[in-house]
Write an enzyme that holds these catalytic residues in place. Structure first.
Site, PDB file in Angstrom:
ATOM      1  N   ASN A 191       0.854  -1.199   0.000  1.00 37.52           N
ATOM      2  CA  ASN A 191       0.000   0.000   0.000  1.00 37.52           C
ATOM      3  C   ASN A 191       0.885   1.243   0.000  1.00 37.52           C
ATOM      4  OD1 ASN A 191       0.439   0.938   2.840  1.00 37.52           O
ATOM      5  ND2 ASN A 191      -0.378  -1.110   3.259  1.00 37.52           N
ATOM      6  N   ASP A 194      -5.215  -5.873   5.159  1.00 39.28           N
ATOM      7  CA  ASP A 194      -6.325  -6.611   5.774  1.00 39.28           C
ATOM      8  C   ASP A 194      -6.350  -8.063   5.307  1.00 39.28           C
ATOM      9  OD1 ASP A 194      -7.379  -4.551   7.354  1.00 39.28           O
ATOM     10  OD2 ASP A 194      -8.254  -3.619   5.580  1.00 39.28           O
ATOM     11  N   PRO A 228      -4.935 -11.061  10.875  1.00 43.14           N
ATOM     12  CA  PRO A 228      -5.438 -10.697  12.206  1.00 43.14           C
ATOM     13  C   PRO A 228      -5.481  -9.187  12.353  1.00 43.14           C
ATOM     14  CG  PRO A 228      -3.215 -11.639  12.344  1.00 43.14           C
ATOM     15  CD  PRO A 228      -3.654 -11.768  10.910  1.00 43.14           C
ATOM     16  N   PHE A 270      -5.490   4.502  14.278  1.00 44.64           N
ATOM     17  CA  PHE A 270      -5.660   5.456  13.184  1.00 44.64           C
ATOM     18  C   PHE A 270      -6.778   4.912  12.302  1.00 44.64           C
ATOM     19  CE2 PHE A 270      -2.311   8.734  12.521  1.00 44.64           C
ATOM     20  CZ  PHE A 270      -1.707   8.609  13.757  1.00 44.64           C
TER      21      PHE A 270
HETATM   22  O1  PMT Z   1       2.832   6.399   6.253  1.00 46.86           O
HETATM   23  P1  PMT Z   1       2.346   7.725   5.674  1.00 46.86           P
HETATM   24  O2  PMT Z   1       2.597   7.830   4.192  1.00 46.86           O
HETATM   25  O3  PMT Z   1       2.903   8.895   6.429  1.00 46.86           O
HETATM   26  O4  PMT Z   1       0.757   7.778   5.823  1.00 46.86           O
HETATM   27  C1  PMT Z   1       0.182   7.811   7.093  1.00 46.86           C
HETATM   28  C2  PMT Z   1      -1.042   6.889   7.181  1.00 46.86           C
HETATM   29  C3  PMT Z   1      -2.116   7.447   6.257  1.00 46.86           C
HETATM   30  C4  PMT Z   1      -0.686   5.476   6.790  1.00 46.86           C
HETATM   31  C5  PMT Z   1      -1.482   6.877   8.669  1.00 46.86           C
HETATM   32  O5  PMT Z   1      -1.633   8.167   9.131  1.00 46.86           O
HETATM   33  C6  PMT Z   1      -2.782   6.096   8.853  1.00 46.86           C
HETATM   34  O6  PMT Z   1      -3.888   6.583   8.689  1.00 46.86           O
HETATM   35  N1  PMT Z   1      -2.609   4.802   9.251  1.00 46.86           N
HETATM   36  C7  PMT Z   1      -3.690   3.857   9.380  1.00 46.86           C
HETATM   37  C8  PMT Z   1      -3.893   3.215   8.052  1.00 46.86           C
HETATM   38  C9  PMT Z   1      -4.915   2.101   8.088  1.00 46.86           C
HETATM   39  O7  PMT Z   1      -4.582   0.989   7.783  1.00 46.86           O
HETATM   40  O8  PMT Z   1      -6.096   2.431   8.528  1.00 46.86           O
HETATM   41  P2  PMT Z   1      -7.335   1.377   8.660  1.00 46.86           P
HETATM   42  O9  PMT Z   1      -8.521   2.259   8.812  1.00 46.86           O
HETATM   43  O10 PMT Z   1      -7.331   0.396   7.562  1.00 46.86           O
HETATM   44  O11 PMT Z   1      -6.995   0.607   9.998  1.00 46.86           O
HETATM   45  C10 PMT Z   1      -7.500   1.035  11.249  1.00 46.86           C
HETATM   46  C11 PMT Z   1      -6.508   0.801  12.341  1.00 46.86           C
HETATM   47  O12 PMT Z   1      -6.316  -0.597  12.551  1.00 46.86           O
HETATM   48  C12 PMT Z   1      -5.128   1.375  12.102  1.00 46.86           C
HETATM   49  O13 PMT Z   1      -4.653   1.895  13.319  1.00 46.86           O
HETATM   50  C13 PMT Z   1      -4.297   0.160  11.675  1.00 46.86           C
HETATM   51  O14 PMT Z   1      -2.913   0.303  12.059  1.00 46.86           O
HETATM   52  C14 PMT Z   1      -4.963  -0.960  12.454  1.00 46.86           C
HETATM   53  N2  PMT Z   1      -4.931  -2.266  11.796  1.00 46.86           N
HETATM   54  C15 PMT Z   1      -5.559  -2.468  10.609  1.00 46.86           C
HETATM   55  C16 PMT Z   1      -5.603  -3.734  10.053  1.00 46.86           C
HETATM   56  C17 PMT Z   1      -4.953  -4.794  10.722  1.00 46.86           C
HETATM   57  N3  PMT Z   1      -4.951  -6.008  10.212  1.00 46.86           N
HETATM   58  N4  PMT Z   1      -4.336  -4.566  11.892  1.00 46.86           N
HETATM   59  C18 PMT Z   1      -4.317  -3.328  12.449  1.00 46.86           C
HETATM   60  O15 PMT Z   1      -3.728  -3.141  13.520  1.00 46.86           O
END
Ligand code: PMT
Length: 403
Positions: free
Chosen positions: A209, A278, A304, A322
């Site tokens: 990504n 994911d 996971p 995030f």
């Molecule tokens: O790295 P940069 O280029 O500076 O960009 C920053 C960013 C956009 C990546 C960062 O600020 C950000 O938003 N990170 C979260 C990205 C994300 O995967 O979001 P999500 O909405 O898909 O996931 C929600 C949360 O669950 C996140 O905290 C993620 O770390 C966590 N997660 C998601 C999937 C997974 N399998 N395990 C997780 O822990």
């Protein structure tokens, strides 16, 4: 010993009798872990010499916009970007009028336009000037634009009048700028994830990504600056290692999951900045896939959810997630906050002009149960410092509530 982390304060000194208090203000800010650079207006130099401020701040003092020698060092735009806070003390009626009108006719007012730092004003003037409708209108304009006004206090004035217009005392100004609550992170153990993950398709290809890791690396460093002992678990990035206690490099979501779950019980805070895949291919090919078919179907399986698993632990750490979303950002972020039982979540509008992946800038809306805070578009290093301070504040509030 002062173990407070560094907050960069650009102190703008206007021309008024309370300039003498601003000299002490520099010392008070330094005691609270601030690095202070001073810019004086010409009028201010009539009250106190730049040399005095140079001696207390340890840095040369700027007074002119068009000073070739000074511009050859940190030029005024760099100076504007350097600051985390722009504090103007004393803020005279004249300075406030020029700031409200957006006039940039000297170094200080130019910096005020060029800086994205939070603006603080400590007004100081004669009581009649303070009460004048023009000053009050300027004040309202500045407040509406987000400036924070510190004071003024009431009492006897240098001119013999009594009333509002005295500059606040240096200790009061320093405390407003730098609440001691940030000490809550001193010695706290922080585990933070950053960057993308790579999910192997075959020995040469992967699903990835757009995360560059910038946001997570900047946040790791900002938390360390606040006194935390930070362990960063990072996917592949092109960034130099940040100044934190330990960096653990991983590639895939499963590897990140294994490292985080092994360490999560030993941390006080968990921050999930990483963009974790994911899904991963069910069975990565052992040899390079050949392009011998017109279509290729990928069989994927869910990874996971690391964040959810950490938050569900018995005596879970203070957990910050995030949410990167392209639409209905706040709605999705709020549901992640609730469903995953997080302490805080930083909602990121990605795929737009507001920052997000890869870019140097970003904007966030931070949510927690019973509150929220907007962090407008700014570079990720500064945004990280603002977010780290907010995390420290909420973490401190939870501690205070449970003791
Ligand atoms: O790295 P940069 O280029 O500076 O960009 C920053 C960013 C956009 C990546 C960062 O600020 C950000 O938003 N990170 C979260 C990205 C994300 O995967 O979001 P999500 O909405 O898909 O996931 C929600 C949360 O669950 C996140 O905290 C993620 O770390 C966590 N997660 C998601 C999937 C997974 N399998 N395990 C997780 O822990």
């Amino acid at each position: 010993m002062n173990d407070q982390p560094i907050l960069r304060v650009l102190l703008g000194v206007g021309g008024g009798i309370s300039v003498y208090k601003s000299v002490d203000l520099v010392r008070r800010l330094a005691e609270r872990g601030c690095e202070v650079r001073v810019v004086m207006t010409q009028a201010a130099t009539a009250f106190v010499t730049p040399l005095t401020f140079q001696a207390v701040s340890g840095h040369s003092v700027r007074t002119d916009l068009l000073d070739p020698a000074a511009e050859a060092g940190m030029d005024h735009i760099e100076l504007a970007r350097w600051a985390d806070r722009l504090l103007i003390a004393p803020a005279t009626a004249n300075l406030m009028a020029r700031l409200a009108a957006g006039i940039a006719n000297d170094l200080l007012t130019t910096l005020a336009l060029a800086s994205e730092a939070q603006l603080y004003l400590a007004p100081a003037m004669n009581q009649a000037m303070w009460r004048h409708p023009a000053t009050q209108a300027n004040l309202a304009t500045l407040r509406a634009r987000g400036a924070r006004i510190l004071g003024p206090a009431e009492g006897g004035q240098a001119c013999g009048d009594v009333g509002p217009g005295r500059m606040l005392e240096p200790l009061e100004i320093a405390a407003a700028l730098r609440p001691r609550v940030q000490q809550h992170l001193a010695g706290a153990r922080v585990l933070i994830t950053a960057g993308p993950t790579r999910e192997a398709l075959d020995p040469v290809r992967f699903l990835g990504n757009r995360s560059s890791g910038r946001m997570g690396y900047a946040l790791a460093e900002a938390l360390a600056e606040l006194g935390a002992e930070v362990v960063l678990v990072s996917g592949p990035t092109a960034l130099p290692a940040p100044r934190v206690a330990e960096v653990i490099q991983i590639e895939s979501a499963l590897q990140m999951h294994a490292v985080v779950m092994e360490r999560a019980r030993r941390c006080d805070l968990f921050v999930a900045t990483a963009a974790v895949a994911d899904y991963r291919p069910v069975a990565p090919a052992e040899r390079k896939l050949k392009k011998d078919t017109e279509k290729l179907k990928l069989d994927l399986i869910r990874n996971p959810d690391i964040l959810a698993e950490v938050a569900a632990l018995h005596s879970a750490p203070f957990t910050v997630g995030f949410a990167a979303e392209t639409d209905r950002v706040l709605e999705y972020a709020q549901s992640k906050l609730t469903n995953k039982r997080l302490d805080m979540i930083a909602a990121n509008h990605v795929g737009s002009e507001r920052g997000g992946f890869e870019r140097p800038d970003n904007a966030l809306t931070v949510l927690w149960n019973g509150g929220s805070h907007e962090l407008p578009l700014m570079n990720k290093a500064r945004l990280a410092r603002e977010l780290a301070a907010l995390i420290a504040e909420r973490y401190g509030a939870r501690h205070a509530a449970s003791t």
